[in-house]
Design an enzyme around this catalytic site. Structure first.
Site, PDB file in Angstrom:
ATOM      1  CB  CYS A   1      -0.991  -0.026   1.160  1.00  0.00           C
ATOM      2  SG  CYS A   1      -2.342   1.172   0.972  1.00  0.00           S
TER       3      CYS A   1
ATOM      4  CG  HIS B   1      -4.277  -3.281   2.508  1.00  0.00           C
ATOM      5  ND1 HIS B   1      -3.354  -2.891   3.458  1.00  0.00           N
ATOM      6  CD2 HIS B   1      -4.824  -2.139   2.015  1.00  0.00           C
ATOM      7  CE1 HIS B   1      -3.351  -1.571   3.543  1.00  0.00           C
ATOM      8  NE2 HIS B   1      -4.229  -1.096   2.679  1.00  0.00           N
TER       9      HIS B   1
ATOM     10  CD  GLU C   1      -2.587  -6.111   5.076  1.00  0.00           C
ATOM     11  OE1 GLU C   1      -2.845  -4.920   5.314  1.00  0.00           O
ATOM     12  OE2 GLU C   1      -1.924  -6.481   4.080  1.00  0.00           O
TER      13      GLU C   1
END
Length: 212
Positions: free
Chosen positions: A81, A190, A192
């Site tokens: 990011c 992202h 995650e």
């Protein structure tokens, strides 16, 4: 056991990144601002959220701009990011901010009043979107082309070298969703927060030898 250093410069969703890396069995995951610990790690992750001016101010205050240049040369390195945006030359955000400059290119504002197919587009670009794979990179292993990942950003990457763009996204305009050069890999989305495909990318990163 290999160690993965998640660089802590006070800006980033560090807990969720670390937990996701632990979930995929990446090894000993260390969230740290200790330069020596980062230098000794087998792999390095460089996350980031928030305003680029604040991020770059902290990165420079801590000397992490030079540290990132150093450690990303000889081991697997992943920017996420704003951590990706900080690797470019310059961002338009906050009336212009010089960044680390590992990748040629600029960070641009999506703009106001964006419209596609007659429908207004909200900025920031927030939510799930497809990523088309431009290159058969090891970090795409077992991830289908046009897989969906989770994005949150108002600024996008305009890459300076087309051959470094390994993943592309589209939101009103085409943008670089993933960049790679040597042992460096960076994503605008992202992983995650991207469930199965995001975890697969992190697992691929944990197994990657830094070559492609």
């Amino acid at each position: 056991m290999q160690t993965v250093a998640v660089i802590d410069y006070g800006m980033g969703n560090l807990h969720s990144v670390a937990k996701a890396l632990e979930h995929v069995g990446a090894g000993r995951v260390l969230v740290t601002s200790n330069a020596q610990v980062i230098r000794e790690a087998d792999r390095v992750v460089f996350p980031g959220v928030g305003a680029i001016r604040d991020c770059m101010a902290e990165i420079r205050r801590l000397g992490f701009d030079e540290l990132v240049r150093e450690v990303s040369q000889d081991r697997p390195f992943l920017g996420i990011c704003v951590g990706m945006q900080a690797l470019l030359e310059r961002s338009e955000e906050n009336d212009g901010v010089d960044c680390i400059g590992l990748f040629p290119g600029q960070v641009r504002f999506f703009g106001k009043n964006m419209v596609e197919d007659g429908e207004p587009l909200k900025v920031p670009h927030m939510g799930w979107n497809e990523v088309s794979q431009a290159v058969n990179h090891p970090l795409w292993h077992s991830i289908p082309d046009h897989a969906r990942f989770y994005f949150v950003h108002s600024y996008y990457i305009e890459a300076g070298k087309a051959q470094q763009v390994v993943g592309r996204g589209h939101y009103g305009k085409d943008f670089a969703a993933a960049l790679a050069d040597g042992s460096r890999f960076a994503v605008q989305f992202h992983p995650e927060k991207s469930h199965t495909h995001g975890l697969q990318l992190l697992q691929n990163f944990a197994a990657w030898d830094g070559r492609w």
